[in-house]
Design a protein around this motif. Structure first.
Motif, PDB file in Angstrom:
ATOM      1  N   UNK A   1      -8.416   5.134  22.908  1.00  0.00           N
ATOM      2  CA  UNK A   1      -8.060   3.995  23.780  1.00  0.00           C
ATOM      3  C   UNK A   1      -6.669   3.455  23.421  1.00  0.00           C
ATOM      4  N   UNK A   2      -6.437   3.302  22.120  1.00  0.00           N
ATOM      5  CA  UNK A   2      -5.138   2.768  21.682  1.00  0.00           C
ATOM      6  C   UNK A   2      -4.012   3.734  22.025  1.00  0.00           C
ATOM      7  N   UNK A   3      -4.314   5.042  21.839  1.00  0.00           N
ATOM      8  CA  UNK A   3      -3.291   6.044  22.172  1.00  0.00           C
ATOM      9  C   UNK A   3      -2.945   5.974  23.646  1.00  0.00           C
ATOM     10  N   UNK A   4      -3.993   5.801  24.476  1.00  0.00           N
ATOM     11  CA  UNK A   4      -3.739   5.708  25.919  1.00  0.00           C
ATOM     12  C   UNK A   4      -2.933   4.462  26.265  1.00  0.00           C
ATOM     13  N   UNK A   5      -3.231   3.386  25.532  1.00  0.00           N
ATOM     14  CA  UNK A   5      -2.477   2.153  25.781  1.00  0.00           C
ATOM     15  C   UNK A   5      -1.004   2.360  25.424  1.00  0.00           C
ATOM     16  N   UNK A   6      -0.766   3.033  24.306  1.00  0.00           N
ATOM     17  CA  UNK A   6       0.628   3.283  23.895  1.00  0.00           C
ATOM     18  C   UNK A   6       1.325   4.154  24.935  1.00  0.00           C
TER      19      UNK A   6
ATOM     20  N   UNK B   1       0.583   4.306  28.088  1.00  0.00           N
ATOM     21  CA  UNK B   1       0.847   3.486  29.286  1.00  0.00           C
ATOM     22  C   UNK B   1       2.081   2.601  29.061  1.00  0.00           C
ATOM     23  N   UNK B   2       2.143   2.030  27.846  1.00  0.00           N
ATOM     24  CA  UNK B   2       3.317   1.194  27.539  1.00  0.00           C
ATOM     25  C   UNK B   2       4.598   2.007  27.640  1.00  0.00           C
ATOM     26  N   UNK B   3       4.522   3.236  27.124  1.00  0.00           N
ATOM     27  CA  UNK B   3       5.716   4.092  27.175  1.00  0.00           C
ATOM     28  C   UNK B   3       6.098   4.374  28.626  1.00  0.00           C
ATOM     29  N   UNK B   4       5.074   4.666  29.417  1.00  0.00           N
ATOM     30  CA  UNK B   4       5.351   4.983  30.813  1.00  0.00           C
ATOM     31  C   UNK B   4       5.936   3.777  31.558  1.00  0.00           C
ATOM     32  N   UNK B   5       5.518   2.575  31.100  1.00  0.00           N
ATOM     33  CA  UNK B   5       6.011   1.363  31.768  1.00  0.00           C
ATOM     34  C   UNK B   5       7.409   0.996  31.294  1.00  0.00           C
ATOM     35  N   UNK B   6       7.625   1.080  29.990  1.00  0.00           N
ATOM     36  CA  UNK B   6       8.893   0.605  29.407  1.00  0.00           C
ATOM     37  C   UNK B   6       9.877   1.750  29.176  1.00  0.00           C
ATOM     38  N   UNK B   7       9.325   2.905  28.715  1.00  0.00           N
ATOM     39  CA  UNK B   7      10.177   4.083  28.522  1.00  0.00           C
ATOM     40  C   UNK B   7      10.924   4.119  27.216  1.00  0.00           C
ATOM     41  N   UNK B   8      10.550   3.256  26.267  1.00  0.00           N
ATOM     42  CA  UNK B   8      11.258   3.274  24.982  1.00  0.00           C
ATOM     43  C   UNK B   8      10.543   4.195  24.010  1.00  0.00           C
ATOM     44  N   UNK B   9      11.215   5.265  23.642  1.00  0.00           N
ATOM     45  CA  UNK B   9      10.618   6.228  22.724  1.00  0.00           C
ATOM     46  C   UNK B   9      10.400   5.652  21.341  1.00  0.00           C
ATOM     47  N   UNK B  10      11.430   4.983  20.795  1.00  0.00           N
ATOM     48  CA  UNK B  10      11.314   4.481  19.422  1.00  0.00           C
ATOM     49  C   UNK B  10      10.208   3.434  19.320  1.00  0.00           C
ATOM     50  N   UNK B  11      10.070   2.577  20.356  1.00  0.00           N
ATOM     51  CA  UNK B  11       9.001   1.574  20.341  1.00  0.00           C
ATOM     52  C   UNK B  11       7.646   2.256  20.371  1.00  0.00           C
ATOM     53  N   UNK B  12       7.547   3.311  21.135  1.00  0.00           N
ATOM     54  CA  UNK B  12       6.287   4.034  21.230  1.00  0.00           C
ATOM     55  C   UNK B  12       5.931   4.696  19.902  1.00  0.00           C
ATOM     56  N   UNK B  13       6.938   5.264  19.258  1.00  0.00           N
ATOM     57  CA  UNK B  13       6.707   5.915  17.965  1.00  0.00           C
ATOM     58  C   UNK B  13       6.243   4.894  16.935  1.00  0.00           C
ATOM     59  N   UNK B  14       6.868   3.745  17.005  1.00  0.00           N
ATOM     60  CA  UNK B  14       6.508   2.692  16.066  1.00  0.00           C
ATOM     61  C   UNK B  14       5.060   2.239  16.301  1.00  0.00           C
TER      62      UNK B  14
ATOM     63  N   UNK C   1       6.383   8.744  14.587  1.00  0.00           N
ATOM     64  CA  UNK C   1       5.264   9.652  14.840  1.00  0.00           C
ATOM     65  C   UNK C   1       5.146   9.913  16.339  1.00  0.00           C
ATOM     66  N   UNK C   2       5.512  11.124  16.704  1.00  0.00           N
ATOM     67  CA  UNK C   2       5.436  11.493  18.123  1.00  0.00           C
ATOM     68  C   UNK C   2       3.982  11.787  18.498  1.00  0.00           C
ATOM     69  N   UNK C   3       3.683  11.705  19.800  1.00  0.00           N
ATOM     70  CA  UNK C   3       2.276  11.779  20.212  1.00  0.00           C
ATOM     71  C   UNK C   3       1.523  13.005  19.699  1.00  0.00           C
TER      72      UNK C   3
ATOM     73  N   UNK D   1       7.986  14.503  26.688  1.00  0.00           N
ATOM     74  CA  UNK D   1       7.582  15.922  26.694  1.00  0.00           C
ATOM     75  C   UNK D   1       6.204  16.095  26.068  1.00  0.00           C
ATOM     76  N   UNK D   2       5.947  15.370  24.976  1.00  0.00           N
ATOM     77  CA  UNK D   2       4.633  15.481  24.324  1.00  0.00           C
ATOM     78  C   UNK D   2       3.525  15.015  25.268  1.00  0.00           C
ATOM     79  N   UNK D   3       3.758  13.885  25.899  1.00  0.00           N
ATOM     80  CA  UNK D   3       2.735  13.386  26.837  1.00  0.00           C
ATOM     81  C   UNK D   3       2.582  14.350  28.008  1.00  0.00           C
TER      82      UNK D   3
END
Lengths: 112, 879
Positions: free
Chosen positions: B32-37, B39-52, B89-91, B266-268
């Motif tokens: 669930x948390x991974x999916x939320x991250x 979704x956040x990435x898809x909405x915002x598009x920030x790779x570094x924030x997503x990795x964090x 940490x990439x997906x 690319x990972x997603x």
């Protein structure tokens, strides 16, 4: 199924490929080769030096086809590749017992 | 290396994690948390924030599992390594975990806990990659496992014995790095070069790998690791953030964000650790505006952004790696020291990097252009300081960059130097190439979306130029004949300029790029004020750069009609050489496998057959009085009032004559011929490309060619090229290019007139040739070392009225006079002569007749016998 091994003039490759696609051939393997049949070779000169050109450039097309389109494929190849001169090439046919698609184990004509 | 904040643990499940069924809540939570991250990435598009975010999620999971599996034991520390340690940490990246123990005794005690934690992690969907080491093991450098030591640089405490981690972080690791920094840096440099080699050392792939490709994320890490190793080796405490910022100057951070976002996507997209930015992914990321910061863009524009960031990463990491190489290798250093002697008043060279001697020079466009000539000649790199100075002065340089002949003087020098491609890349990287040649802007970082091309159009262009420069050193046997061809070019700079511009049309809207390229090329050569002939040659090459490959692909190269048509399109042997080399470079620069030995051999065959056709057809293809062609039209346009006289002059001359001379030259020959009634011999002498060119227009007579070659030999001139033609009215146009062996004409200007007078007097039989020849023969007493086998060939079929004699032999003083004397002795007339010299090899073609007929077998044998005897000697023995 039948395997067609076709050796043609490089200049005729595009025409042969288009003709094969036209009749529904979907896959082929193409190799740049050298060789000669009865055409043999000839002698050329460059800066006074003699070169014997005994192997001429050819393109080899290999494909395995369902039996029902083999005749049409042969016709398409000969129509497209024929110039009437020595060196137009050859078509070799051989029976194929089985074909297997590695990805999903499809067999027979389904794998072609 | 960071001490990350103590992560907050997810709420621990109530049941122990001993059975797979018990993992479900944790697994579900992770999903669930991974999916939320995501979704956040898809909405915002920030790779570094997503990795964090993902790092924090995995941290909490690890802490939960640690609490379950190692609840009562503190003899071990759980440490994040590698990308996980860096909080990147990439997906679908592996999660590198280190179970650190104090000694071997503890290793056995934690075995069960390690196994349990790892199994449970896998059950939850985490790709854990565990390793268990003692502190002592971590302190040893295993040369076969550089990756582990590098991953330690990014170590981050997660749970367990914090004192143990502090010992690793504060003592063991710094000591290890201080002790092994040299070897570490050297190995890091080597594995980076090996990795880059897989990608042909270029960032400009059309489907690049965002992680391992040059300019990718791994290169970012390399710069960080180098910074950390250097800091630790010098006793300083490195900090990942500061290393990033210090080493990056902002552009690295921007690049990191772009690359991280791309890889995340690319990972997603792929659902696995696949880092190739394939066509489809490019289109999607462009449409979604991934990492653009400005919303959706076109795929080409998105790739341009990618290449800009990759370029910054590649440049920064390469500079650091270059410093490592220099600092570690004494051999390299001594070589560089030797090379540094090329420093001059404008540029100094330190460790293979070029600096401005005067800081203010970086603001002068002329000095900066000379700098790139310097780079192209010597193969050095720009120092970071020189780059910075140029960047600081960019605005001024852009405004003052010359656009005319002055630019062409420098550009031609850059293009013809051995490291031209690297110098052009450096210019391009600093945004100066497009200032000098604005036409190039159309293909800057331009992606061609097909399966054939592997590089961007600008990189393809640089590679094509490099292909030709490297021909001489290329070990590929299939390329050796082309290397010889390259060395024979009269104006290689025109070929290189054509290569630079040949694909510029690809950046324009519309179908066929050739038309666009031609328009841009015409504008460029006009702006750079190339001579009319040179401009025509460059435009011809650009307009026809696909002609040879098209002939190879679509026509039977063994059909004489194919050769005849190609020869007619190309026009002259020199243009054929250039077009052949252009084709070779264009194919080879498409991708490393594009030029197969099969293609190279076919190209060579096409060249030899066509060049042979030029030689064989020179006598048979003659101009008629009613001729009409583009070339003739241009000549007539220069002298429209003398049209009929001009056509009469051209009548019977070989077509080769018109094709190998400019309209200006033909008009000049015609005017010279018009003066013959008042003076029997018309001469023109001029300097051309470091040589001299003598043109003689006169009435045909027995032994004319022999006499002319004798005069030139007697004066100590070394004939490099010559052509002898005659028209139907018996007017001869003989043109000789020669080197002045003793610089007689150059050092004594009055000698030019004396030389011309001598030619005229001897031709008009007012002075004898023999005394001059005898004194030259006495002076040329030293024998020439023969290294070229003499080959003679007669061809009785290529012309209806003449016999072709081809002579290939060692060049030597007086050679042409020797040959023409032998022909004259057998009462032969030279109808057409095509003389060429390349290095030590003389290649001469004569169309000869005897009593206005083809040669008899007896005459051919007599000539063969005479020439074989004469050419076997070092110097002519009889005259």
């Amino acid at each position: 199924m039948t395997k067609l091994e076709t050796v043609i003039q490089p200049a005729k490759f595009d025409a042969v490929k288009d003709a094969l696609i036209e009749i529904g051939v979907e896959g082929m393997t193409v190799t740049e080769v050298r060789g000669h049949g009865r055409q043999k070779g000839h002698t050329e000169f460059y800066r006074g030096r003699e070169y014997t050109v005994d192997l001429l450039p050819k393109v080899k097309i290999e494909m395995v086809l369902p039996d029902q389109i083999v005749d049409r494929a042969i016709q398409a190849i000969t129509n497209a590749a024929r110039t009437g001169k020595i060196g137009d090439g050859k078509i070799f046919l051989a029976r194929v017992d089985e074909a297997i698609r590695i990805r999903n184990d499809d067999r027979g004509e389904n794998a072609l | 290396m960071t001490m990350g904040p103590q992560p907050s643990a997810m709420p621990a499940p109530k049941l122990p994690m001993a059975t797979p069924a018990a993992n479900f809540p944790l697994r579900d939570k992770y999903r669930q948390e991974s999916q939320r991250i995501q979704r956040d990435f898809e909405a915002v598009g920030s790779g570094l924030a997503s990795l964090s975010s993902r790092t924090r999620l995995v941290d909490s999971l690890c802490l939960t599992l640690w609490a379950q599996c190692f609840a009562s034991r503190q003899t071990c520390a759980l440490i994040a390594l590698g990308g996980y340690g860096r909080s990147e940490l990439f997906p679908h990246s592996d999660i590198d975990l280190l179970f650190l123990t104090g000694d071997d005794a503890h290793r056995d005690r934690i075995k069960t806990g390690v196994t349990s934690l790892c199994q449970t992690s896998w059950d939850c969907g985490l790709r854990v990659s565990p390793t268990t080491r003692t502190l002592a093991e971590c302190g040893r450098f295993d040369q076969n496992n550089l990756e582990f030591t590098l991953s330690l640089l990014d170590c981050r405490f997660l749970a367990g014995d914090q004192t143990l981690f502090e010992r690793l972080h504060g003592k063991t690791l710094p000591q290890l790095i201080a002790r092994e920094s040299d070897g570490l840096l050297q190995q890091l440099s080597e594995i980076t070069q090996i990795r880059r080699q897989r990608f042909a050392h270029t960032i400009f792939h059309l489907e690049p790998n965002v992680k391992d490709g040059p300019g990718g994320l791994r290169d970012c890490h390399v710069t960080q690791w180098i910074g950390m190793i250097v800091a630790l080796a010098s006793g300083r405490k490195p900090d990942l953030i500061s290393v990033r910022q210090n080493g990056a100057h902002g552009e690295m951070l921007a690049a990191l964000e772009f690359l991280a976002s791309s890889r995340c996507y690319l990972h997603y997209r792929h659902g696995r650790d696949d880092n190739t930015i394939a066509w489809a992914a490019q289109e999607e990321m462009a449409a979604r505006g991934i990492a653009t910061g400005s919303g959706p863009v076109s795929p080409s524009e998105w790739m341009r952004l990618y290449f800009r960031h990759a370029k910054a990463v590649y440049r920064n990491s390469s500079q650091l790696l270059g410093q490592i190489s220099q600092e570690r290798s004494s051999l390299y250093r001594s070589f560089q020291h030797w090379r540094s002697r090329v420093s001059n008043s404008e540029f100094s060279v330190v460790d293979g990097r070029v600096f401005f001697q005067q800081a203010a020079d970086a603001r002068e466009a002329s000095v900066v252009l000379r700098l790139f000539v310097f780079l192209a000649r010597h193969g050095f790199s720009l120092s970071p300081e020189a780059e910075r100075r140029i960047n600081d002065a960019h605005q001024r340089l852009a405004e003052t960059m010359p656009q005319d002949q002055y630019l062409w003087q420098h550009l031609r020098e850059i293009l013809t130097q051995p490291r031209a491609a690297d110098a052009l890349r450096a210019m391009h990287s600093l945004n100066l190439l497009t200032r000098a040649v604005p036409e190039f802007e159309t293909i800057e970082l331009l992606v061609l979306r097909d399966l054939y091309h592997r590089y961007t159009v600008d990189e393809h262009t640089f590679m094509a130029i490099d292909v030709l420069h490297r021909l001489q050193t290329d070990k590929d046997a299939a390329l050796q004949p082309f290397a010889e061809l390259m060395s024979e070019l009269e104006h290689p700079e025109l070929l290189f300029l054509a290569l630079l511009l040949h694909d510029t049309g690809k950046g324009l809207e519309g179908g066929e790029h050739i038309h666009g390229s031609l328009q841009l090329t015409a504008a460029a050569v006009k702006r750079m004020q190339l001579s009319e002939d040179d401009a025509a040659t460059v435009c011809f090459l650009v307009a026809n750069h696909l002609e040879v490959s098209s002939t190879l692909r679509r026509r039977d190269i063994y059909d004489p009609a194919t050769i005849r048509e190609l020869a007619a399109k190309v026009g002259t042997p020199e243009r054929l050489k250039m077009l052949t080399l252009m084709t070779l470079a264009d194919i080879k620069a498409v991708n490393p496998e594009a030029l197969t030995p099969w293609k190279a051999e076919n190209l060579w065959r096409l060249y030899t057959r066509t060049t042979g056709y030029f030689d064989r057809s020179a006598d048979s293809e003659r101009l008629d009085a009613d001729i009409s062609s583009e070339a003739i039209g241009k000549i007539i346009a220069m002298l429209p009032e003398r049209r009929s006289g001009l056509l009469k002059f051209l009548d019977g001359l070989p077509q080769r004559y018109v094709l190998s001379h400019t309209p200006d030259e033909v008009a000049e020959h015609f005017l010279m011929a018009g003066q013959l009634p008042t003076e029997d011999v018309q001469l023109s002498l001029r300097a051309v490309s470091g040589q001299h060119e003598l043109t003689v227009v006169t009435a045909d007579r027995d032994g004319l060619f022999r006499t002319l070659t004798g005069i030139l030999y007697a004066w100590g001139m070394d004939i490099t090229k010559a052509a002898a033609f005659s028209n139907r009215a018996g007017v001869v146009v003989d043109v000789f290019c020669f080197k002045d062996r003793f610089r007689t004409l150059e050092l004594n200007p009055p000698e030019r007139e004396r030389f011309k007078r001598s030619v005229r007097e001897i031709l008009m039989r007012e002075a004898p040739l023999e005394p001059l020849l005898e004194s030259r023969l006495k002076a040329d007493h030293r024998p020439v070392k023969l290294t070229v086998e003499t080959r003679l060939r007669f061809d009785d079929e290529c012309s209806q009225r003449s016999t072709l004699l081809e002579v290939v032999t060692q060049d030597r003083p007086g050679l042409l006079h020797t040959i023409s004397s032998a022909l004259t002795s057998e009462h032969c007339s030279i109808e057409v002569a095509l003389i060429d010299t390349e290095g030590p090899v003389a290649h001469d073609v004569f169309y000869i007749t005897c009593a206005d007929k083809k040669l008899s077998t007896e005459t051919m044998r007599a000539i063969e016998w005479a020439l074989t005897a004469e050419l076997a000697d070092a110097l002519p023995s009889t005259w």
